[in-house]
Design a protein around this motif. Structure first.
Motif, PDB file in Angstrom:
ATOM      1  N   LEU A 152       1.089   9.379   1.980  1.00  0.00           N
ATOM      2  CA  LEU A 152       1.304   8.200   2.820  1.00  0.00           C
ATOM      3  C   LEU A 152      -0.024   7.579   3.241  1.00  0.00           C
ATOM      4  N   PRO A 153      -0.034   6.266   3.532  1.00  0.00           N
ATOM      5  CA  PRO A 153      -1.254   5.623   4.028  1.00  0.00           C
ATOM      6  C   PRO A 153      -1.561   6.044   5.456  1.00  0.00           C
ATOM      7  N   GLU A 154      -2.695   5.575   5.984  1.00  0.00           N
ATOM      8  CA  GLU A 154      -3.126   5.930   7.339  1.00  0.00           C
ATOM      9  C   GLU A 154      -2.237   5.316   8.411  1.00  0.00           C
ATOM     10  N   GLY A 155      -1.468   4.317   8.044  1.00  0.00           N
ATOM     11  CA  GLY A 155      -0.555   3.677   8.982  1.00  0.00           C
ATOM     12  C   GLY A 155       0.501   2.903   8.214  1.00  0.00           C
ATOM     13  N   LEU A 156       1.465   2.377   8.947  1.00  0.00           N
ATOM     14  CA  LEU A 156       2.547   1.615   8.326  1.00  0.00           C
ATOM     15  C   LEU A 156       2.476   0.126   8.646  1.00  0.00           C
ATOM     16  N   ILE A 157       1.802  -0.232   9.731  1.00  0.00           N
ATOM     17  CA  ILE A 157       1.749  -1.626  10.182  1.00  0.00           C
ATOM     18  C   ILE A 157       0.296  -2.062  10.290  1.00  0.00           C
ATOM     19  N   ARG A 158      -0.007  -3.200   9.691  1.00  0.00           N
ATOM     20  CA  ARG A 158      -1.367  -3.720   9.749  1.00  0.00           C
ATOM     21  C   ARG A 158      -1.698  -4.317  11.114  1.00  0.00           C
ATOM     22  N   GLY A 159      -0.711  -4.942  11.751  1.00  0.00           N
ATOM     23  CA  GLY A 159      -0.937  -5.530  13.071  1.00  0.00           C
ATOM     24  C   GLY A 159      -1.655  -6.862  13.039  1.00  0.00           C
ATOM     25  N   GLU A 206       0.828  -1.207   0.000  1.00  0.00           N
ATOM     26  CA  GLU A 206       0.000   0.000   0.000  1.00  0.00           C
ATOM     27  C   GLU A 206       0.861   1.256   0.000  1.00  0.00           C
ATOM     28  N   LEU A 207       1.949   1.225   0.766  1.00  0.00           N
ATOM     29  CA  LEU A 207       2.848   2.372   0.797  1.00  0.00           C
ATOM     30  C   LEU A 207       3.440   2.634  -0.593  1.00  0.00           C
ATOM     31  N   PHE A 208       3.876   1.565  -1.258  1.00  0.00           N
ATOM     32  CA  PHE A 208       4.485   1.714  -2.579  1.00  0.00           C
ATOM     33  C   PHE A 208       3.463   2.259  -3.586  1.00  0.00           C
TER      34      PHE A 208
END
Length: 284
Positions: free
Chosen positions: A84-91, A73-75
Motif C-alpha cells: 500500500l502507499p503511504e496514504g490514501l488521500i492527497r488532500g 498510485e494505489l492501483f
C-alpha cells in the motif's frame, strides 16, 4: 486556549466555540492559541485574526469530491505488488481551501501567538510543537492522519515527516501547562480546551475511513483520560474541558457540519455557564 482534534466534528465544534469567544469579548484576554488536527485549522484562523463567524465559510472545501483519493498510485502499487502507499488521500482540495482562507502566511504573523501540535513520522512518534515557520505547512502536518493522508515532509530538510498531532495530544492541555511552567511565569494559568469523543454517537462507524478513524480516536480518547489525570496535578492551573458529545455524522461527513455546529454551540454555552468562568475573563 486549546482547540482539540476531531475531523469534521472538530471543525464544527471548534468553529462554534470561536464564535462564542468573539461574542463574549474574550479574544483580547486570550494569551495563546494551541491547536491539534482540526483544532489547528480553526485555531490558526482565529489566532490569525479571522472572526469566528467567518471560519467555516473561509475554510470550506469547495470541490464536489473533497477527498482526492490516490486511486492511481494505489492501483499501480498493488499491480506491481509493492504494498500500500503511504496514504490514501492527497488532500489537494483541503490544502487549496486553507491557502484561500488563512488570514496570514506565517505563524509569527498571528496577532495571538499560535502553536500547532504534530508528531514525527520516523517510527518514534515524537511530539512536535510548531511555534514559527509556514502556517499552512504546520496545519497540514498536524492534520495528517496516519494511513489516511500522506505524511508531510519536513520543510527544513530533516530526514523525516510529520503526522497528525492527535496521536500524541488530541486536546492541547499538557503542552500548554508544560510551556507555562517552563517559562517560569508567576501568573496563574487558565486553559479553555475542547475535546471531541465518540461517547455520544449512537450508530457504529460505516465505511473503511470512518472505521479506521474511529479506532484511532478511541486510542486517543484513552490517552486523554491519562492526560487529564496528569493535568489535574499541575499546581497553579485551572482548566475547563468542553465536550459537546456529538451524535451525528462520520469523521469525514462534511454535510453534517452545519448541524453539529449548532449542536456544539448550544452545548458549549451551557458548559461555559456551568463552569463559572472568572468575571475578569469577560472584561468586567
Amino acid at each position: 486556549m486549546g482547540f482539540g482534534g476531531g475531523a469534521a466534528h472538530g471543525l464544527a465544534g471548534n468553529s462554534a466555540l470561536a464564535v462564542l469567544l468573539d461574542e463574549l469579548g474574550l479574544r483580547p484576554h486570550v494569551k495563546e492559541v494551541w491547536g491539534t488536527s482540526a483544532g489547528a485549522i480553526v485555531g490558526a484562523a482565529w489566532a490569525g485574526g479571522l472572526p469566528g463567524r467567518d471560519i467555516l465559510d473561509r475554510m470550506r472545501v469547495r470541490a464536489r469530491r473533497p477527498l482526492d483519493f490516490a486511486y492511481r498510485e494505489l492501483f499501480l502499487r498493488l499491480l506491481r505488488r509493492r504494498g500500500l502507499p503511504e496514504g490514501l488521500i492527497r488532500g489537494r482540495h483541503i490544502r487549496e481551501a486553507l491557502e484561500r482562507g488563512l488570514p496570514v502566511r506565517r505563524i509569527e504573523e498571528c496577532p495571538i501567538p499560535f502553536r500547532a501540535i504534530a508528531c514525527t513520522d520516523d517510527g518514534r512518534c515524537r511530539k512536535v510543537v510548531f511555534r514559527e515557520g509556514p502556517l499552512l505547512q504546520a496545519i497540514l502536518a498536524s492534520t495528517a492522519v496516519p494511513g489516511v493522508f500522506f505524511p508531510v515532509p519536513d520543510w527544513n530538510g530533516a530526514g523525516y515527516g510529520y503526522m497528525d498531532g492527535g496521536i500524541v495530544e488530541k486536546t492541547p492541555l499538557l503542552s500548554i501547562q508544560e510551556e507555562h511552567v517552563r517559562s517560569g511565569r508567576a501568573t496563574h494559568l487558565f486553559v479553555l480546551c475542547t475535546h471531541f469523543d465518540s461517547e455520544g454517537r449512537t450508530q457504529p462507524p460505516k465505511g473503511f475511513l470512518n472505521r479506521l478513524l474511529a479506532g484511532i480516536h478511541c486510542a486517543e480518547d484513552d490517552a486523554w483520560t491519562h492526560q487529564l489525570e496528569r493535568a489535574r496535578g499541575t499546581p497553579g492551573c485551572r482548566f475547563v474541558p468542553l465536550n459537546p458529545r456529538m451524535e451525528r455524522g462520520g469523521m469525514f461527513e462534511m454535510e453534517v457540519v452545519p448541524f453539529n455546529y449548532l449542536w456544539a454551540r448550544r452545548a458549549f454555552k451551557e458548559q461555559l455557564s456551568n463552569a463559572g468562568l472568572p468575571p475578569r475573563l469577560y472584561g468586567r
